[in-house]
Enzyme design. Sequence first.
Site, PDB file in Angstrom:
ATOM      1  CE1 TYR A  34      -3.996   2.157   0.641  1.00 49.37           C
ATOM      2  CE2 TYR A  34      -2.348   3.483   1.789  1.00 49.37           C
ATOM      3  CZ  TYR A  34      -3.604   3.358   1.214  1.00 49.37           C
ATOM      4  OH  TYR A  34      -4.453   4.436   1.191  1.00 49.37           O
ATOM      5  CG  ASP A  35       3.026   2.338   3.521  1.00 47.63           C
ATOM      6  OD1 ASP A  35       1.858   2.772   3.563  1.00 47.63           O
ATOM      7  OD2 ASP A  35       3.657   1.961   4.518  1.00 47.63           O
ATOM      8  CE  LYS A 103      -0.214   6.992  12.737  1.00 46.88           C
ATOM      9  NZ  LYS A 103      -0.945   5.845  12.183  1.00 46.88           N
ATOM     10  CB  CYS A 396      -9.804 -30.258   3.487  1.00 51.88           C
ATOM     11  SG  CYS A 396     -10.248 -31.998   3.651  1.00 51.88           S
TER      12      CYS A 396
END
Length: 638
Positions: A34-35, A103, A396
């Site tokens: 994305y970056d 962050k 499966c």
Amino acid sequence: MDKLKRMAELVDLLEKANYSYEQKNEELISNFEYDKLYDELVNLEKELNIILSNSVTQKVGEQVASSLQKVAHNLPMLSLNKTKNIDELKNFLGDKMGLLTYKLDGLTIVLTYKNSELVQAVTRGNGQIGEDVTLNARTFKNLPIKIDYAKDLVIRGEAIITYSDFEKFSDAYKNPRNFCSGSVRQLDPKVTAKRDVRLIAFAVVESDETFITRSESLDFLDKLGFSVVSYKIVDKDIVEETIQQISTQVKESDCATDGLVLSFNDLQYSKTLGATSKFPKDSIAFKWKDEVANTTLLDIKWNTSRTGLINPIAIFEKVELEGTTIEKASVHNISILENLQLGKGDTISVYKANMIIPQIAENLTRTGPINLPRTCPVCDGDVVIRQENNTKHLYCINPNCSAKKLESFAHFVSRNAMNIEDLSKKTLEKFLALGYLEEFSDIFKLEKYKNQIIAQEGFGERSYQNLIDNINKARNIPLYQFIYALGILQVGVSTAKLICKHFDEDIQKICNASIEELIEIDGVGEVTAKAMVEFFNKYKSIIENLLVEVKFQSYKKVSDKLTKLTFVITGELSHFANRKALQQYIEQQGGKVTATISKNTNYLINNDINSTSSKNKKAKQLEIPILTEEMFLEMFSG
Ligand SMILES: [Zn+2]
């Protein structure tokens, strides 16, 4: 390709990825990709001097999709401009002081207090409009509902679920961030309440106080009883060194982060800066520069799990990343495999997401995609591709798939479950194939096959006897280990303990419990409760057969003297036989033992008090006392 065309293509792709990520918690492409595409778009926009009206570089966010009440934010919440370049941070600071914080990678929430009470909590949403999650926020683990401040107060914080709290849900959910977002945006607050969501405050938006600096405002929140993001004050000369320190700590952190935020500490100055159409000018996000290495894709392995889900795993030539050697990475699902066009011999670049989980960043040669297996790699049974939202998964569908069986047996005998040593996966596979094992209780009847087993390659009289001895040890174990061993969806060790405690360590009560009774337990949700009831109905005979073989150790609480105390144990022990024995002792006195150190830890037990292990360092940093076994016993055994 025509550059304008490429630009339109990028805008379209990034918008789709944004929408999936923000609204549905699905990653269409990796953050890394994305970056990269985002940067490509920014560069094209600069080069051509054209910006398409729907470009993701211009928009604050996407529309909000859910049935929670929509609420407009008084102050729009812009996202932050971001960089991976430390020099840019130095330029940003100039001669000003900055405040550096993690962050956190969760869900941002705006909280409003009036007359000392929490009156509203709204998610960030698209930055303009969020969702009202007030009732859910009231159930967060550490959020003060009442505060000692009667004037209006609006703050921002990040709702998160720690890695250690996430552990028990990790079978069913991909990562703490997705899980947290889903938990906060529940329509039923009771569900949120069982998910251990925490809120870490990181900004004051409105108050009656006049703060000179940002750090002052955070200290103010701390005094009011909020958990506040920790910060470091930096200038351009020490910012690099500080980031290096943090980057070693982040690997030990119990919270998912996706980088750092650098803001000017001077609030007056910050205000004068204003914002661009997209970014505030007083802050910038720093993303870890992922260490990337190129390697050769050797193969895709297909791994059938207990649920029948068949996951692709990329096997590549060994490479060194962030100090460890890696040679495989989960590809997660078929959609990602196809998007990356993975083929044998391709040159791929790999990195560690948030410096921890190995991931494929991109495929440089794209000769694939490799063919999907037509049958289950384990049982040769039929497979189907199921579309779940936007991603394709391979399953499966053979109900008797031995992978499902092998995995459930392997889980049954594993260390935290029945703890039967010597029954390796390889041995189990053999015994399953030979028909010695049909259901769990057959493990306790292996003596029937004594002669056949001894005759097998790799087995002699002695190893046979060891195996039988180990199996017999498992005839007497704590009930919670037995419940965990059954492999019921979402019932991890800690949930199993909660259930046993709630039902007075009585297996019959547990087998007969209703969904309603189970949901009453703090920490058990509806999905788990349903899975349990279904399991006990469906596999009644399996359990009855087991109960003929197994008895349960009484695991009654002995005292309450360690109630509300949380311990972390590390290093070699001398008084107790092993960590598990000490853990059991602590739990019998009402205490709790967790794997990682956090603010909530009361004591670290380590006989080597002066060791420089990461746990010791972290304990010292958080001012958590470190005890030897002797000190522990002296303090608590009287
Ligand atoms: Zn199968």
